[in-house]
Write an enzyme that holds these catalytic residues in place. Structure first.
Site, short mmCIF file in Angstrom:
data_model
loop_
_atom_site.label_atom_id
_atom_site.label_comp_id
_atom_site.label_asym_id
_atom_site.label_seq_id
_atom_site.Cartn_x
_atom_site.Cartn_y
_atom_site.Cartn_z
N ARG A 59 43.99 38.15 97.38
CA ARG A 59 43.07 37.14 97.75
C ARG A 59 42.49 36.73 96.75
O ARG A 59 42.04 35.58 96.74
CB ARG A 59 42.18 37.56 99.03
CG ARG A 59 42.00 36.14 99.88
CD ARG A 59 40.69 36.34 100.72
NE ARG A 59 41.17 37.42 101.70
CZ ARG A 59 40.80 38.63 102.10
NH1 ARG A 59 39.30 38.83 101.50
NH2 ARG A 59 41.04 39.40 103.09
N TYR A 112 32.54 11.18 97.43
CA TYR A 112 33.68 11.49 97.96
C TYR A 112 33.54 11.29 99.56
O TYR A 112 32.77 12.15 100.03
CB TYR A 112 34.49 12.54 97.35
CG TYR A 112 35.89 12.71 97.95
CD1 TYR A 112 36.83 11.91 97.72
CD2 TYR A 112 36.11 13.91 98.59
CE1 TYR A 112 38.30 11.97 98.12
CE2 TYR A 112 37.57 14.23 99.19
CZ TYR A 112 38.36 13.37 98.97
OH TYR A 112 39.55 13.57 99.42
N ASP A 184 30.55 16.58 90.85
CA ASP A 184 31.95 16.43 91.14
C ASP A 184 32.51 15.63 90.08
O ASP A 184 32.16 14.33 89.93
CB ASP A 184 32.24 15.73 92.58
CG ASP A 184 33.59 15.36 92.69
OD1 ASP A 184 34.39 15.42 91.89
OD2 ASP A 184 34.30 15.25 93.92
N LYS A 209 44.36 16.05 91.16
CA LYS A 209 44.37 15.06 90.53
C LYS A 209 45.09 15.19 89.15
O LYS A 209 46.33 15.53 88.91
CB LYS A 209 42.98 14.39 90.28
CG LYS A 209 42.19 14.22 91.73
CD LYS A 209 43.07 13.30 92.70
CE LYS A 209 42.59 13.55 94.34
NZ LYS A 209 41.19 13.24 94.42
C1 LIG Z 1 40.42 13.87 95.78
C2 LIG Z 1 39.13 14.17 95.61
C3 LIG Z 1 38.45 15.37 96.00
C4 LIG Z 1 39.37 16.38 97.13
O1 LIG Z 1 40.56 16.79 96.42
P1 LIG Z 1 41.75 17.35 97.40
O2 LIG Z 1 42.40 18.41 96.74
O3 LIG Z 1 42.38 16.11 98.01
O4 LIG Z 1 40.98 18.15 98.54
C5 LIG Z 1 37.38 15.60 95.85
N1 LIG Z 1 36.48 14.83 95.07
C6 LIG Z 1 36.98 13.54 94.76
C7 LIG Z 1 36.31 12.85 93.66
C8 LIG Z 1 38.39 13.27 94.76
O5 LIG Z 1 38.84 12.39 94.27
#
Ligand SMILES: *Cc1c(COP(=O)(O)O)cnc(C)c1O
Length: 393
Positions: A59, A112, A184, A209
């Site tokens: 894990r 987000y 973020d 992303k």
């Molecule tokens: C897409 C995104 C997330 C979340 O990512 P996931 O892998 O889809 O959970 C968090 N922060 C930002 C700025 C994003 O664009």
């Protein structure tokens, strides 16, 4: 890390790889495992003490997981990193690591959407209060910090509308009060912005992303400075977050081409932005990499690069029917969520439920992700889309 590279395009190729360890195989393998076996009781006890740094139980990761995490941490200039199952898992576990009942979070208004939901629908139930602040607050954040404020959370540029933030000014004010600074950094990636050089303590990535980069896996990464590592590692462990070995493999493979992909994404985005600016239906293009964007000065001062994700604003009188005609007529821009893969995407965005400290008073916003296609083809697609939109008006 065997060697440190200043240029991120070289670093992404070499960090987290150790072919000698795997019989010369270039990429770290897919290593499946729940149980880890120990030769002696003493070895088991040592591993138990160092569960966060060496194989102990599946894990908490296997050697390719540790290698991937360290690659991202080194690339971003952080101390260490933890990989989790999605970007949202990274956001929610990082926040949970620093707040208790009775505490307060200062959250950027352009965050987000699911991050906002987690604060309002979930943390609130546990007695944690969230105040949203305008992205342009700068050093003025000091006036919003309370005795019980534990986290100042940033996201720059903001989700959907791409407002920049003065990261060092906000971080300095938070630091002066002993408040943890969390950001973020998904849009810029560790290549486009170095949060730790600008006072951030915890940096969050939706690896889904650009790190994965091919729309085929979900993954999150939390990078921390030295003080923040154990709280984050403990929270993610206790939530049971884990990344499947195949997804670690996809993420580390995606990482190898991230620098060169980003160049093309960002370049294509700028070509599309320039065209969009000329269209009579477009009142504004939202991308801090553009010289006339209100956030450009901050972006130029602090960031090294941009990416393929940006938005544009249509004249307020343009209605849903015309927007639908536009997005449905595009052939190269797929309609869907997420971004950062090789393909182009389009998404009309609804700002009515995701702003509280500020208000969106302009026309409809459409978000585009410029993929890796030839830019002339993308332009031709947009040209066709705009003429269909005009005919629908
Ligand atoms: C897409 C995104 C997330 C979340 O990512 P996931 O892998 O889809 O959970 C968090 N922060 C930002 C700025 C994003 O664009």
């Amino acid at each position: 890390m065997k060697q440190k590279f200043d240029h991120p395009d070289t670093a992404v190729l070499h960090y987290g790889r150790d072919p000698d360890k795997y019989h010369g195989v270039v990429n770290p393998p897919i290593m499946r495992g729940s149980t880890i076996l120990f030769p002696t009781m003493q070895a088991l006890c040592v591993a138990e003490q160092k569960w966060h740094s060496q194989p102990y139980y599946g894990r908490y990761g296997t050697p390719p997981t540790f290698a991937f995490e360290q690659a991202i941490a080194d690339l971003e200039g952080g101390y260490r990193a933890v990989a989790v199952s999605s970007g949202v898992a990274a956001v929610t576990s990082a926040l949970s690591a620093f707040v208790s009942s009775g505490d307060h979070i200062l959250m950027v208004d352009t965050v987000y959407g699911p991050t906002r939901k987690f604060c309002d629908a979930f943390l609130k139930r546990f007695g944690v209060e969230t105040t949203y602040y305008a992205p342009g607050v700068g050093a003025g954040i000091a006036e919003l910090i309370r005795e019980n404020t534990k986290v100042v959370y940033l996201e720059a540029p903001g989700s959907l509308t791409f407002e920049m933030q003065d990261v060092p000014a906000i971080a300095a004010a938070a630091k002066a009060r002993g408040v943890t600074v969390m950001m973020d950094n998904t849009w810029a990636t560790p290549i486009g912005f170095s949060p730790f050089k600008h006072g951030v303590d915890v940096s969050i990535h939706a690896g889904t992303k650009y790190i994965v980069g091919h729309s085929d896996a979900l993954l999150g990464v939390i990078v921390t400075n030295e003080d923040a590592f154990m709280p984050v590692r403990q929270a993610t462990a206790l939530y049971g977050h884990h990344v499947a070995p195949d997804d670690i493999y996809l993420a580390q493979r995606g990482l190898r081409t991230m620098a060169i992909r980003l160049e093309r994404h960002a370049g294509n985005a700028l070509v599309l932005c320039e065209w969009l600016k000329q269209q009579p239906e477009v009142t504004r293009v939202l991308n801090p990499a553009l010289p006339d964007d209100p956030g450009h000065a901050l972006w130029q001062r602090d960031f090294r690069g941009s990416c393929g994700l940006f938005g544009f604003v249509l004249r307020p009188e343009i209605g849903g029917r015309e927007v639908t005609a536009l997005v449905e007529s595009l052939k190269l821009f797929g309609l869907g969520f997420s971004w950062g893969g090789y393909e182009s995407l389009v998404l009309p965005v609804d700002l009515s439920t995701v702003r509280s400290a500020t208000q969106w008073t302009e026309g409809p916003v459409i978000r585009l992700h410029a993929g890796l296609e030839n830019p002339a083809d993308l332009l031709a697609d947009l040209e066709r889309g705009f003429s269909v939109m005009r005919a629908a008006g």
